[in-house]
Design a protein around this motif. Structure first.
Motif, short mmCIF file in Angstrom:
data_model
loop_
_atom_site.label_atom_id
_atom_site.label_comp_id
_atom_site.label_asym_id
_atom_site.label_seq_id
_atom_site.Cartn_x
_atom_site.Cartn_y
_atom_site.Cartn_z
N ALA B 9 0.84 -1.20 0.00
CA ALA B 9 0.00 0.00 0.00
C ALA B 9 0.88 1.25 0.00
CB ALA B 9 -0.91 0.00 1.22
N PHE B 11 3.92 1.39 -1.12
CA PHE B 11 4.56 1.44 -2.44
C PHE B 11 3.62 2.09 -3.46
CE2 PHE B 11 5.03 -0.83 -6.55
CZ PHE B 11 6.24 -0.29 -6.93
N CYS B 12 2.35 1.67 -3.45
CA CYS B 12 1.37 2.27 -4.38
C CYS B 12 1.23 3.77 -4.10
CB CYS B 12 0.01 1.60 -4.23
SG CYS B 12 -0.02 -0.09 -4.84
N LEU B 15 4.06 5.52 -5.70
CA LEU B 15 3.87 5.67 -7.16
C LEU B 15 2.99 6.90 -7.44
CD1 LEU B 15 3.23 2.04 -8.51
CD2 LEU B 15 5.36 3.34 -8.48
N ILE B 16 1.89 7.00 -6.70
CA ILE B 16 0.98 8.14 -6.90
C ILE B 16 1.70 9.44 -6.55
CG2 ILE B 16 -1.17 9.21 -6.07
CD1 ILE B 16 -1.70 6.82 -7.82
N ALA B 18 4.87 10.03 -6.75
CA ALA B 18 5.82 10.35 -7.82
C ALA B 18 5.10 11.05 -8.97
CB ALA B 18 6.49 9.07 -8.32
N LEU B 19 3.91 10.57 -9.29
CA LEU B 19 3.14 11.21 -10.36
C LEU B 19 2.77 12.64 -9.98
CD1 LEU B 19 0.68 8.36 -11.44
CD2 LEU B 19 2.73 9.13 -12.62
N LEU B 20 2.35 12.81 -8.73
CA LEU B 20 1.94 14.15 -8.30
C LEU B 20 3.12 15.12 -8.32
CD1 LEU B 20 -0.47 13.30 -5.33
CD2 LEU B 20 -1.07 14.09 -7.62
N ARG B 22 5.76 14.88 -10.19
CA ARG B 22 6.12 15.13 -11.57
C ARG B 22 5.18 16.13 -12.25
NH1 ARG B 22 10.20 15.30 -15.26
NH2 ARG B 22 9.25 15.40 -17.29
N VAL B 23 3.87 15.97 -12.05
CA VAL B 23 2.96 16.90 -12.72
C VAL B 23 3.11 18.31 -12.15
CG1 VAL B 23 1.31 15.15 -13.48
CG2 VAL B 23 0.94 16.31 -11.31
N ASN B 24 3.47 18.38 -10.86
CA ASN B 24 3.73 19.72 -10.30
C ASN B 24 4.96 20.34 -10.95
OD1 ASN B 24 2.17 20.92 -7.85
ND2 ASN B 24 2.01 18.70 -7.69
N VAL B 26 6.10 19.68 -14.02
CA VAL B 26 5.82 20.04 -15.42
C VAL B 26 4.84 21.21 -15.50
CG1 VAL B 26 4.87 19.22 -17.60
CG2 VAL B 26 6.30 17.71 -16.24
N GLN B 27 3.77 21.15 -14.70
CA GLN B 27 2.70 22.13 -14.88
C GLN B 27 2.82 23.35 -13.99
OE1 GLN B 27 -1.05 19.33 -15.72
NE2 GLN B 27 -1.11 21.37 -16.54
N TYR B 28 3.74 23.31 -13.04
CA TYR B 28 3.90 24.52 -12.23
C TYR B 28 5.30 25.11 -12.41
CZ TYR B 28 4.06 27.75 -8.37
OH TYR B 28 4.20 28.89 -7.63
N ALA B 31 6.02 25.31 -16.21
CA ALA B 31 4.86 25.68 -17.03
C ALA B 31 5.13 26.89 -17.92
CB ALA B 31 3.66 25.93 -16.14
#
Lengths: 465, 486
Positions: B9, B11-12, B15-16, B18-20, B22-24, B26-28, B31
Motif C-alpha cells: 500500500a 509502495f502504491c 507511485l501516486i 511520484a506522479l503528483l 512530476r505533474v507539479n 511540469v505544470q507549475y 509551465a
C-alpha cells in the motif's frame, strides 16, 4: 504461519452496508461529468450541447443499474469503488467527445468519432460488471481455475505476436469484422487469478524452504522455475511485441504478489534484480526501447525538424499551467492522430483542467487503488487477499506506467489509462476488475455467519481484536 | 499477510506521489517556460487568436483584422490601401513573419507588451477578448496619397518630413505590394510572396528608407552648406573663384556642366540656380574630403537611421583624393543617399539649421487609445548656423522662382528646392534618376520638407530631370500638407 491465524473476523457486530453512501457518491459521479459535458459545449459553441440529456440519462442509467445490482448481489461491498469508476469513465467519455469535436483528429482515416463507440463499450463494460456480480457469488470459486487461467493468460499474451503491429506495438488481436482487441487488458485479470491460486498453494514452500546466503533468503532451484518463467515471458513480450508497458506490468504484478504471499523481502530484491538485468539487456540491443529512452531523456528534441508527439504532450501540460485553459479550450489535438484520445488523454486533462484537475484525476486513481488495497487487507481468505492485492497492484502499476510515461517520470509505453482513455478492451476489462474487487470486499465486509453450534467450529475459529 | 500488504500500500502511495510531484514539476515549475517555447504552436495560435491592434493615420486605422479562411489561426491582418501604406506598415504574415512597424511594435499590436498588462488582467475578469494596442503614426494621409499617386506607375520613392519636429509625413515607394495578399497562412499567400520576391522591380523593397541612390545635383545644397559653414564663402551673391572649363585636380579630364549656363565665377546663388557642376565640384576640392565629410555626417550621412524602422546609411566616402571629392560633392562617384536622407537635409535647412531626428510613430496606445508612450521631437545635430541656413534657403528659393525648379512653385507660399539628375551605370549607360528636394514655408516656419526620386525606365533620357519628373510630385505633397495646416 498458517491461514487461520491471519484471518480476521469482524465478529457479530452488524457492519453498515454503506449502500446509501454509494448512492450519494454516485450522484456526484454522474453530475460532475454532465457538468463537464455542458462546459465543453459552452466553450465550443456557447450553448449547451444537444447530446447532454442523452449522455446524462445514459450515464445515470448505467450507474443506477450497477448500483441496484450491487445493492442486491453485493450489499456489503466497498461504497467508493463504483462511484470512482463511474466518475472516471464518465469523464473519459466527455474527454473523448471533446476531442471528437476537433476535426483534424477525427477524420475518417483515424476512425471518425470515438465517443459513441466508447459509450457502447462502457455499457458493455458495465454489463460485464453486472455479469460478474451476478454469476460470481464467491470469488473463491476462481481458485478452481488456477491452471486454466494460466493457459488462457499465456495464450492471450502470446497471441498478438501473430498479428500485425499497430501504432508501433504488437499488442492487438484483429478479428475481421469485429475490430481489434487488446488481450493484455484481460490477461492482467486472468494472470492475477493464476498467481493468487498458485501462490496460495506454494507460498509456504517458497517462504520457508530457502537457503540463507549473505543474509538473504534465496529460493531453491525448483521454486525458482515459475519465477524465471514469468521473467522470460515478460522479456519475450518486450522483445517480440515491443510492449514495454505490459512487460513491466506483469513482472511487477508477479513480484508484488510473491512478496505478499511469502513476506520475504529477498524476493523483492531478487525480482528487481532480474527485471533490471532484463531491462538493461533488452535496451542494449532493441532499437525501439532505445528510442523511447532517448525520447524520455530529451522530450523537447526535434525529430526531422518536427515537434514530436512527446514534446507536444509536454507543451500541452506546460500550457495548462495551474488552472488549465478550461475544457474545450485547449490544443491537445496538436499531438495528432488518435493518440490524444488514447495514450495521451492525460495531456488533455492537464492542459484543459490544469494542474489542479490533473492532480484530482491522479488522486481519484489513488483512491481507487487504496480501496483495492483496503479490500485486500480486509479479505478473510488468503486467496481473496492475494487476488485483491494483485488486481489493485496491476491497476496501480498500469496507472503509474501510463501517467508516468505521458508526464515523463519513466519512458513512454503503449498502454491506456484505465477508464479514461479510448479503447474497448480496456474499459470492459477494468469494469470486470472492479466487479471482482467489489465481490471480494463484499465477502470481506459481510457479517460473519452466526457461529455454528458444533464444537468443531468453535475450536477452529480464532478471534483477534 | 497484512504486513507486506501494508508495505505494498505504501509502495502504491509512492507511485501516486511520484506522479503528483512530476505533474507539479511540469505544470507549475516548468509551465511558463513550456508555454512560451517557440516550438509550442500555442504561442502562434494565441498570437492570432484575437484581433491585432491597428496602425493609425489621421485618426483612422489603415489596418484591420479578418477571420482566416483556413487553419488554426483565427484572425489575419488586412490593410486598407495596402500598397500605398506598405512602406509605412510593413507586413505581418502568419507564414512569412513580419517586418517594419508590424515587427517592431509587435508586442503592442498583439497585446503582449508589459504596459498592456492591466488591460489583459482586466479583460480576463470581464471576459472580453484580449485586444492589441494601437500604433498612431505621424503620417499625413493626404500627403501620402499625393506622393503615391504622383509616382504612379513609375519606380521611385518619396519621403516627407515636418522640419520643426522630424515627424515623417509621407513615405511612399513604388512599385509596391499589397501586404493583405501575404497575411494569411495558405499556399496562395506563399505563392504571392514568392511572386513579389522574384519580381525584378523589387516591390517589397522600401525605397524611401532602404534604397540608396546617387543624389546628383541635390547634393549641391550639402556642398553649399559646407562652403558656408567652413567659411570658404560668406556672401551667396559674391563671385566665386570658379574657372570654366575646370579641370579635375590631378586629372586630364574637365568637369563639364549640363547645358550652357553662366557658371564661370558664378555666385553661390547663381551656381545653385543653374546647378553648376564646376562651381560645386571646385568647392568640394577646395574644402577637401575631411571638411565635406564633417558636414555630410552632420546631416546624417554614413549612419543608419531608426524611425524606428531602420533606414540604410547614406554614403559620403572617406579618404578620397581631390578629384574624387569634387565628383562626390556634386552627388556622383560614391555618394549615395536614401530619399529619407535627402528629406532630412532639406528639413535641416528649412528648420534654420537644426536637424530633428526623424520619426514616424507619434504614440503607442492601449486598445482604448489611451496613450502608453509618446515620442517627443529630438534634435539630432546642427549642421548649419541659423544665418547660413537662411542664406541657403534664399538660394534654394531662387532655384524654384527662377531656376530649374519652377514646376514646384506654389502661389502665395515660399518654396525652396533643388533638382537633381543623377547619372549611374558604367559610363552613365543607365537611365539617370530624377531627384527633387524642396520645402515650403509659411509665417509659422516650414511645415514640410520633401525628397522625391524617380527611376523611370520608360521615359526618354531628355525627360528625366528633377525639374520635370520629380518636382510636380514634391509640389503636390507640399500642397497636401499646406492644405491640412490651414
Amino acid at each position: 504461519m498458517s491461514v487461520v491465524t491471519n484471518t480476521t473476523t469482524i465478529g457479530a457486530i452488524e457492519a453498515p452496508s454503506r449502500r446509501n453512501t454509494e448512492l450519494a457518491m454516485l450522484a456526484f459521479a454522474v453530475i460532475i461529468p454532465v457538468f463537464a459535458y455542458a462546459n465543453v459545449g459552452l466553450a465550443k459553441d456557447g450553448s449547451l450541447p444537444a447530446g447532454m440529456l442523452g449522455y446524462g440519462l445514459g450515464l445515470s442509467l448505467l450507474a443506477g443499474v450497477a448500483h441496484l445490482m450491487v445493492r442486491k448481489f453485493a450489499p456489503y461491498a466497498d461504497p467508493l469503488m463504483l462511484p470512482l469508476a463511474t466518475l472516471l469513465n464518465g469523464l473519459g467519455l466527455v474527454l473523448i467527445w471533446r476531442l471528437d469535436l476537433e476535426p483534424t483528429i477525427t477524420t475518417d482515416a483515424l476512425g471518425g468519432a470515438m465517443a459513441p463507440k466508447q459509450m457502447i463499450w462502457s455499457a458493455l463494460g458495465v454489463a460485464l460488471f453486472l455479469g460478474v456480480l451476478l454469476f460470481l457469488k464467491d470469488h473463491r470459486v476462481l481458485q478452481r481455475y488456477t491452471y486454466i487461467s494460466m493457459v488462457v493468460a499465456l495464450v492471450l499474451l502470446i497471441l498478438p505476436m501473430f498479428f500485425p503491429a499497430k501504432f508501433g506495438a504488437r499488442i492487438w488481436i484483429t478479428i475481421p469484422g469485429v475490430g481489434s482487441l487488446q488481450p493484455a487488458e484481460f490477461a492482467k485479470i486472468i494472470i492475477a487469478i493464476f498467481f493468487a491460486g498458485y501462490l496460495m498453494v506454494k507460498r509456504d514452500a517458497l517462504a520457508l524452504a530457502s537457503r540463507r546466503f549473505m543474509g538473504m533468503y534465496l529460493p531453491r532451484g525448483r521454486d525458482l522455475g515459475p519465477i524465471l518463467a514469468i521473467w522470460a515471458l515478460s522479456l519475450m513480450i518486450l522483445i517480440f511485441e515491443t510492449d514495454l508497458g505490459t512487460s513491466l506490468l506483469f513482472f511487477g504484478l508477479f513480484v508484488i504478489m510473491l512478496y505478499v504471499a511469502t513476506e520475504r523481502t529477498s524476493w523483492v530484491v531478487f525480482g528487481l534484480t532480474l527485471s533490471a538485468a532484463g531491462a538493461v539487456g533488452v535496451a542494449s540491443f532493441a532499437s525501439h526501447v532505445q528510442s523511447r529512452v532517448e525520447n524520455w531523456l530529451n522530450p523537447l528534441a526535434l525529430q526531422d525538424g518536427g515537434v514530436t508527439e512527446t514534446a507536444q504532450a509536454v507543451y500541452a501540460f506546460g500550457s495548462g499551467g495551474l488552472f488549465g485553459s478550461g475544457l474545450g479550450q485547449g490544443y491537445s489535438r496538436l499531438i495528432g492522430g488518435i493518440a490524444p484520445k488514447s495514450d495521451y488523454i492525460l495531456a488533455t486533462v492537464g492542459e484543459e483542467m490544469g494542474l489542479t484537475g490533473l492532480m484530482a484525476i491522479i488522486l481519484l486513481y489513488g483512491l481507487l487503488i487504496e480501496r483495492g488495497v483496503r479490500t485486500a487487507l480486509a479479505a478473510r481468505d488468503p486467496f481473496g487477499k492475494l487476488l485483491a492485492i494483485g488486481l489493485s497492484g496491476a491497476f496501480a502499476l498500469q496507472v503509474f506506467v501510463v501517467a508516468g510515461g505521458v508526464t515523463g517520470v519513466i519512458p513512454l509505453t503503449g498502454m491506456t489509462m484505465p477508464f479514461l482513455a479510448q479503447g474497448g478492451s480496456s474499459v470492459i476489462a477494468n469494469w470486470a476488475l472492479i466487479a471482482i474487487l467489489l465481490r471480494i470486499s463484499d465477502t470481506a465486509r459481510r457479517p460473519a455467519p452466526a457461529p455454528a453450534p458444533t464444537s468443531d467450529a468453535e475450536m477452529t475459529q480464532v478471534v483477534r481484536p | 499477510m497484512n504486513k507486506p500488504l501494508r508495505r505494498v500500500a505504501i509502495f502504491c502511495g509512492l507511485l501516486i506521489l511520484a506522479l503528483l510531484v512530476r505533474v507539479n514539476w511540469v505544470q507549475y515549475v516548468k509551465a511558463d517556460e513550456l508555454a512560451k517555447d517557440p516550438n509550442n504552436r500555442r504561442v502562434l495560435i494565441d498570437r492570432y487568436a484575437h484581433k491585432r491592434g491597428d496602425i493609425i493615420v489621421d485618426g483612422k486605422a489603415i489596418t484591420g483584422s479578418k477571420e482566416s479562411r483556413s487553419g488554426d489561426f483565427k484572425f489575419q491582418r488586412t490593410y486598407k490601401d495596402g500598397a500605398m501604406w506598405a512602406p509605412v506598415t510593413g507586413f505581418t504574415s502568419q507564414r512569412m513573419g513580419s517586418n517594419q512597424i508590424e515587427s517592431i511594435e509587435d508586442d503592442i499590436l498583439t497585446g503582449t507588451d508589459d504596459r498592456l498588462f492591466f488591460d489583459r488582467t482586466l479583460s480576463m475578469f470581464t471576459g472580453d477578448k484580449k485586444q492589441g494596442g494601437h500604433v498612431v503614426t505621424t503620417l499625413n494621409g493626404a500627403a501620402q496619397r499625393a506622393a503615391y499617386k504622383g509616382l504612379g506607375s513609375r519606380k521611385g520613392a518619396v519621403a516627407a518630413i515636418d522640419p520643426k519636429t522630424g515627424a515623417i509625413l509621407a513615405l511612399a515607394s513604388t512599385p509596391s505590394y499589397d501586404p493583405s495578399k501575404v497575411a494569411g497562412n495558405t499556399d496562395e499567400d506563399v505563392k504571392n510572396w514568392q511572386k513579389y520576391e522574384k519580381d525584378p522591380d523589387k516591390p517589397t523593397t522600401n525605397r524611401a528608407l532602404r534604397e540608396t541612390y546617387p543624389p546628383g545635383s541635390t547634393f549641391k545644397v550639402v556642398t553649399a552648406a559646407a562652403a558656408l559653414e567652413h567659411g570658404l564663402y560668406d556672401d551667396v551673391d559674391a563671385k566665386t573663384e570658379s574657372p570654366l572649363p575646370w579641370r579635375l585636380p590631378l586629372s586630364t579630364k574637365n568637369l563639364v556642366n549640363d547645358g550652357n549656363h553662366p557658371c564661370e565665377n558664378a555666385s553661390l546663388r547663381v551656381a545653385l540656380q543653374w546647378s553648376c557642376n564646376t562651381v560645386f565640384g571646385k568647392i568640394g576640392a577646395d574644402l577637401d574630403n575631411d571638411k565635406m565629410l564633417e558636414t555630410a555626417e552632420k546631416f546624417g550621412f554614413n549612419e543608419q537611421q531608426f524611425v524606428p524602422v531602420r533606414s540604410n546609411a547614406s554614403v559620403f566616402s572617406k579618404d578620397m583624393d581631390k578629384a574624387q571629392t569634387a565628383l562626390s560633392s556634386i552627388g556622383q562617384f560614391n555618394t549615395a543617399a536614401t530619399p529619407l536622407q535627402m528629406a532630412m537635409v532639406t528639413a535641416a535647412i528649412a528648420n534654420d539649421g537644426r536637424l530633428m531626428k526623424p520619426y514616424m510613430i507619434d504614440r503607442l496606445t492601449d486598445p482604448n487609445l489611451d496613450v502608453l508612450e509618446r515620442t517627443s521631437p529630438e534634435e539630432m545635430s546642427t549642421p548649419l548656423s541659423p544665418e547660413n541656413a537662411q542664406k541657403l534657403q534664399e538660394m534654394m528659393e531662387t532655384v524654384v522662382n527662377e531656376g530649374t525648379g519652377t514646376k514646384a512653385k506654389i502661389p502665395n507660399v515660399t518654396v525652396g528646392g533643388k533638382t537633381g539628375t543623377a547619372q549611374h551605370g558604367v559610363d552613365n549607360s543607365e537611365k539617370p534618376y530624377a531627384w527633387f528636394i524642396s520645402y515650403a514655408k509659411t509665417e509659422q516656419g516650414s511645415p514640410v520638407a520633401v525628397a522625391v526620386v524617380v527611376e523611370d525606365d520608360n521615359a526618354n533620357r531628355e525627360d528625366i530631370s528633377g525639374g520635370g519628373l520629380a518636382a510636380p510630385i514634391a509640389k503636390d505633397v507640399m500642397q497636401a500638407v499646406l492644405d491640412r495646416e490651414k
